[in-house]
Write an enzyme that holds these catalytic residues in place. Structure first.
Site, PDB file in Angstrom:
ATOM      1  CG  PHE A  14      -1.948  -1.078   1.163  1.00  0.00           C
ATOM      2  CD1 PHE A  14      -2.969  -1.023   0.218  1.00  0.00           C
ATOM      3  CD2 PHE A  14      -1.902  -2.161   2.020  1.00  0.00           C
ATOM      4  CE1 PHE A  14      -3.923  -2.021   0.144  1.00  0.00           C
ATOM      5  CE2 PHE A  14      -2.841  -3.172   1.958  1.00  0.00           C
ATOM      6  CZ  PHE A  14      -3.853  -3.109   1.015  1.00  0.00           C
ATOM      7  CB  CYS A  15       2.538   3.082   2.018  1.00  0.00           C
ATOM      8  SG  CYS A  15       3.580   4.522   2.282  1.00  0.00           S
ATOM      9  N   PRO A  16       5.221   2.044  -0.086  1.00  0.00           N
ATOM     10  CG  PRO A  16       7.268   1.933  -1.190  1.00  0.00           C
ATOM     11  CD  PRO A  16       6.549   1.446   0.001  1.00  0.00           C
TER      12      PRO A  16
END
Ligand code: FAD
Lengths: 77, 377
Positions: A14-16
């Site tokens: 999801f992140c990055p």
């Protein structure tokens, strides 16, 4: 010139996130290299091609299999 | 069982203390031994650098003696590793000492790189080291007004830093009574203002409300210092009077030199956290190649998983649980409000409206961190 082929496993990222992982991978790659991004985020099917087109690289293939997108990109410059 | 931990930062320290507690009997009887090799006798709380840049923390608040943070059973040496001999299960340090291991843990972190973008180091302020954060503070204090551009390298550590510094700059200039003289312009590498979709959905209207402009799909290419223009890979450019950079980062040179991973990122199994192809070498924190946030909380949760697993390997010969990709990030929404994002490999975050309470919790955490590093929190 045949470049190297590499996989970027961005499933569950999801992140990055898959696009940021691809941008990082592209920076480390050489012109002609092929990078295959694996993503479980269906948004990638739209936002990866958008960025690739804007910067001037090349999309080679986009497929989906059991909820995993495989997007193959060639570094063009 | 000889356990060698390379790196005494967030990940290495939390893991070392966690293991020393779980294995205190084995350490006493000599069944297990924990050695930590690090590059510094000081431990820095890197998240504090953000506050140093805007003058709300002083650099000396960010350091403790590393030895004072460690459980007594850990053999600590300030003697960085130079050579990894994985085939022999040995590492060699700068002083020439050779350490044998049964289990090796690599937690050497990462370093900010300003040099990759022509003109960036000479023309941008940043806050990823003590020296640059202090320089940025002085520059901000002198700034009389104009266009401030925030730019973000890829990959970077601490995914919230781009948003946080932007909101903090808004409040910094507002407090100095000069927000009307400053134009804040935020740029971001992908097609929304943050990689987490729900965070982007919250931050974009917040930017609009505060009069902060933004441009997405913007990856820095070069800085023209003479004309004060930042150019992007995507073909656009933006003028600045003050450029603030979240630098790209790489793993440590020693990792690359030893052929452990391109750009210093070690190929790591996402659930077992072992180095790919090496059953007894584990990796945590910034130096993994995992597609998750490079943040202290990531290193912390990975260290907890590894602490349980390595202790269980010593006691019963098997790991007991998988790392699920858990990350927790505070998000400062200015100088007195904050929210947070928590997510893992399968569940995206759902950030709430920022509150004062969460901000004060983050301020408290800036102190509580030392208890967390000691393994007490
Ligand atoms: C400005 C800034 C703001 C941040 N904000 C946040 C935040 O708000 N929240 C958050 O969760 N995270 C934040 N982070 C990120 C966080 O600090 C890092 O992700 C975290 O420190 C990573 O831990 P680590 O153990 O992998 O590496 P580090 O903590 O960097 O530790 C690496 C260790 O390895 C040692 N070492 C290096 N080379 C060698 C060698 N050859 N041999 C032996 N030892 C070696 C070093 O001396 C050091 O002790 C921020 C970082 C910065 C820079």
């Amino acid at each position: 010139m045949m470049g190297e082929k590499r996989k970027i496993d961005a499933r569950g990222s999801f992140c990055p996130g898959p696009l940021m992982e691809l941008i990082a991978g592209m920076k480390a790659a050489n012109v002609g290299d092929e990078l295959e991004v694996l993503s479980t985020d269906k948004g990638s099917a739209a936002d990866i091609p958008e960025w690739v087109k804007k910067v001037g690289h090349e999309i080679l293939a986009t497929t989906e299999e059991n909820g995993v997108w495989h997007i193959t990109v060639r570094k063009a410059k | 069982m000889k356990i060698v931990i390379v790196g005494g930062g967030m990940g290495g320290t939390i893991l070392g203390n966690n293991l020393a507690r779980r294995l205190h009997r084995e350490l006493k009887t000599g069944k297990a031994r924990i050695t930590m090799l690090s590059a510094s006798d000081k431990h820095m709380y890197q998240p504090g650098l953000l506050y140093v840049a805007v003058g709300s923390m002083m650099p000396d608040e960010l350091y403790r003696d590393q030895a004072s943070l460690l459980e007594p059973g850990i053999g600590f040496h300030v003697d960085p590793v130079e050579t990894f001999m994985l085939d022999k299960r040995q590492v060699k340090t700068k002083s020439g000492a050779v350490h044998d291991y049964d289990i090796l843990v690599i937690a050497t972190g990462s370093r900010a790189i300003m040099q990759g973008i022509p003109g960036l180091a000479e023309n941008a302020e940043t806050f990823y080291t003590e020296e640059t954060a202090v320089k940025m503070l002085k520059r901000l204090r002198e700034f009389q007004g104009g266009r401030v551009v925030i730019t973000v390298g890829v990959p970077h550590k601490c995914p919230m830093a781009p948003l946080e510094i932007t909101f903090m700059l808004h409040d910094f200039f507002k407090e100095r009574g000069m927000r009307d003289k400053v134009q804040l312009h935020y740029t971001y590498p992908i097609g929304r203002v943050h990689s987490l979709e729900n965070v982007a959905k919250w931050a974009a209207p917040e930017f609009d409300r505060l009069g902060i402009t933004y441009e997405t799909l913007f990856n820095m290419k070069e800085v023209d210092g003479k004309n004060k223009v930042l150019k992007s890979e995507e073909g656009s450019s933006t003028k600045f009077d003050l450029l603030v950079a979240i630098p790209a980062h790489k793993g440590m040179e020693v990792v690359e030199k030893n052929g452990l991973g391109q750009n210093g990122w070690i190929p790591t199994n996402r659930t077992r956290l072992n180095m790919e192809g090496q059953e007894n070498v584990f990796v945590l924190g910034d130096t993994t190649n995992l597609p998750i946030s490079k943040a202290g909380s990531t290193a912390h949760f990975e260290a907890e998983t590894l602490g349980e697993n390595i202790a269980a390997m010593v006691k019963v010969g098997s790991a007991v649980r998988d790392y699920d990709g858990k990350v927790f990030c505070f998000i400062e929404a200015g100088k007195d409000r904050a929210t947070y994002a928590m997510f893992n490999y399968t569940t995206p975050p759902d950030p709430k409206e920022p509150t004062r309470a969460v901000h004060w919790f983050k301020v408290a955490y800036n102190k509580l961190y030392w208890a967390s590093a000691r393994g007490l929190l």
